[in-house]
Design a protein around this motif. Structure first.
Motif, short mmCIF file in Angstrom:
data_model
loop_
_atom_site.label_atom_id
_atom_site.label_comp_id
_atom_site.label_asym_id
_atom_site.label_seq_id
_atom_site.Cartn_x
_atom_site.Cartn_y
_atom_site.Cartn_z
N ILE A 113 0.85 -1.18 0.00
CA ILE A 113 0.00 0.00 0.00
C ILE A 113 0.89 1.24 0.00
O ILE A 113 1.96 1.24 0.59
CB ILE A 113 -0.98 0.05 1.20
N ALA A 114 0.41 2.26 -0.68
CA ALA A 114 1.04 3.57 -0.67
C ALA A 114 0.09 4.52 0.01
O ALA A 114 -1.11 4.53 -0.29
CB ALA A 114 1.33 4.03 -2.10
N MET A 135 4.46 1.89 1.59
CA MET A 135 5.21 2.99 1.00
C MET A 135 4.62 4.32 1.43
O MET A 135 3.47 4.63 1.12
CB MET A 135 5.21 2.88 -0.53
N VAL A 136 5.41 5.09 2.17
CA VAL A 136 4.98 6.40 2.65
C VAL A 136 5.26 7.43 1.57
O VAL A 136 6.40 7.57 1.11
CB VAL A 136 5.72 6.78 3.95
N MET A 137 4.23 8.17 1.17
CA MET A 137 4.42 9.26 0.23
C MET A 137 4.82 10.50 1.04
O MET A 137 4.06 10.97 1.89
CB MET A 137 3.13 9.55 -0.53
N SER A 138 6.03 11.00 0.76
CA SER A 138 6.49 12.20 1.46
C SER A 138 6.29 13.45 0.61
O SER A 138 6.74 14.54 0.95
CB SER A 138 7.96 12.06 1.84
N VAL A 139 5.60 13.27 -0.52
CA VAL A 139 5.11 14.37 -1.35
C VAL A 139 3.69 14.00 -1.76
O VAL A 139 3.28 12.84 -1.64
CB VAL A 139 5.98 14.57 -2.62
N ASN A 140 2.93 14.97 -2.25
CA ASN A 140 1.61 14.64 -2.77
C ASN A 140 1.79 13.90 -4.10
O ASN A 140 2.57 14.33 -4.96
CB ASN A 140 0.78 15.91 -2.97
N PRO A 141 1.13 12.76 -4.29
CA PRO A 141 1.40 11.91 -5.44
C PRO A 141 1.02 12.56 -6.76
O PRO A 141 0.08 13.35 -6.83
CB PRO A 141 0.57 10.66 -5.17
N GLY A 142 1.81 12.23 -7.81
CA GLY A 142 1.45 12.66 -9.15
C GLY A 142 2.51 13.40 -9.90
O GLY A 142 2.49 13.43 -11.13
N PHE A 143 3.48 14.00 -9.20
CA PHE A 143 4.50 14.80 -9.87
C PHE A 143 5.86 14.56 -9.23
O PHE A 143 5.96 14.43 -8.01
CB PHE A 143 4.18 16.29 -9.80
N GLY A 167 5.16 -7.61 9.83
CA GLY A 167 6.04 -8.26 8.87
C GLY A 167 6.15 -7.61 7.51
O GLY A 167 6.38 -8.30 6.51
N TYR A 168 6.01 -6.30 7.43
CA TYR A 168 6.18 -5.59 6.16
C TYR A 168 7.48 -4.78 6.20
O TYR A 168 8.11 -4.64 7.25
CB TYR A 168 4.99 -4.65 5.90
N GLU A 169 7.85 -4.23 5.05
CA GLU A 169 8.98 -3.31 4.97
C GLU A 169 8.46 -1.91 4.72
O GLU A 169 7.46 -1.72 4.00
CB GLU A 169 9.94 -3.71 3.83
N VAL A 170 9.12 -0.92 5.29
CA VAL A 170 8.74 0.48 5.10
C VAL A 170 9.55 1.06 3.94
O VAL A 170 10.77 0.94 3.90
CB VAL A 170 8.98 1.31 6.38
N MET A 171 8.84 1.66 3.01
CA MET A 171 9.45 2.29 1.84
C MET A 171 9.13 3.78 1.86
O MET A 171 8.14 4.21 2.47
CB MET A 171 8.90 1.66 0.55
#
Length: 216
Positions: A113-114, A135-143, A167-171
């Motif tokens: 998941i993002a 997956m952590v979005m550290s910007v607003n997605p799309g650009f 048991g997941y990995e952080v991205m």
């Protein structure tokens, strides 16, 4: 901590995609990251299916698809058939995200998941048992080329704390500069989506850059 370095192929040089793929593999990257956008969930359009198919066929490393689209459950089978190894969905865009994640698992693909900068960890906790990657979005997605939103640091800390239980990995996706790769890999972030902040459009070769990022 060992890192997963994942070039964002949206930033690659499309005049010679074959060379880009080969040079990045030779440089030692871990996962090709492909952004798929529909112009609705985000106000932009991402890579085409022919590009996705080519990268999947040419690659000797895993390829992920980041589905920034409405109703991703309608499309996960299509991307699995193209050869995608990891599929990220946005829970914000799916009425039944648990069902979609189970569909991804049933297709033999790794689920992820993002989550957008404004999405709280509490709201996605029920999904954590179903995913291999968050997956952590550290910007607003799309650009590409946006500035890092520092308020996500608290979210990253929460997800790192929970990852042993589930048991997941952080991205991390967005403004992954070398400084941020160094800092966040030390606190438990495993993977970094690399765009123009760290990898593409630089004077150094991919091999030099990847070597430096691994040494941080």
């Amino acid at each position: 901590m060992e890192k997963l370095l994942c070039p964002s192929m949206m930033c690659a040089n499309y005049r010679n995609l074959e060379k880009e793929v080969n040079d990045l593999i030779e440089a030692g990257v871990d996962i090709f990251h492909i952004d798929i956008m529909d112009g609705q969930f985000v106000p932009n359009f991402g890579m085409g299916l022919q590009d996705v198919e080519y990268i999947c066929k040419a690659s000797t490393i895993p390829v992920d698809a980041h589905l920034m689209i409405e109703n991703p459950g309608n499309y996960v089978e299509k991307f699995a058939k193209l050869g995608i190894d990891i599929i990220y969905i946005h829970p914000e865009s799916d009425v039944h995200p648990t069902r979609t994640l189970q569909s991804i698992i049933d297709l033999g693909v790794k689920p992820g998941i993002a989550i957008n900068p404004g999405t709280a960890v509490e709201t996605i906790k029920p999904l954590l048992p179903f995913v291999d990657y968050v997956m952590v979005m550290s910007v607003n997605p799309g650009f590409s080329g946006q500035k890092y939103i520092s308020s996500v640091d608290e979210k990253i800390a929460q997800l790192v704390e929970l990852k042993e239980k589930y048991g997941y990995e952080v991205m991390l996706d967005g403004a992954c500069s070398p400084e941020r790769v160094e800092t966040l890999s030390k606190v438990g972030v495993k993977g970094f989506i690399l765009g123009t902040s760290a990898l593409f459009g630089k004077e150094k070769s991919y091999k030099e850059i990847v070597k430096e990022l691994r040494s941080l």
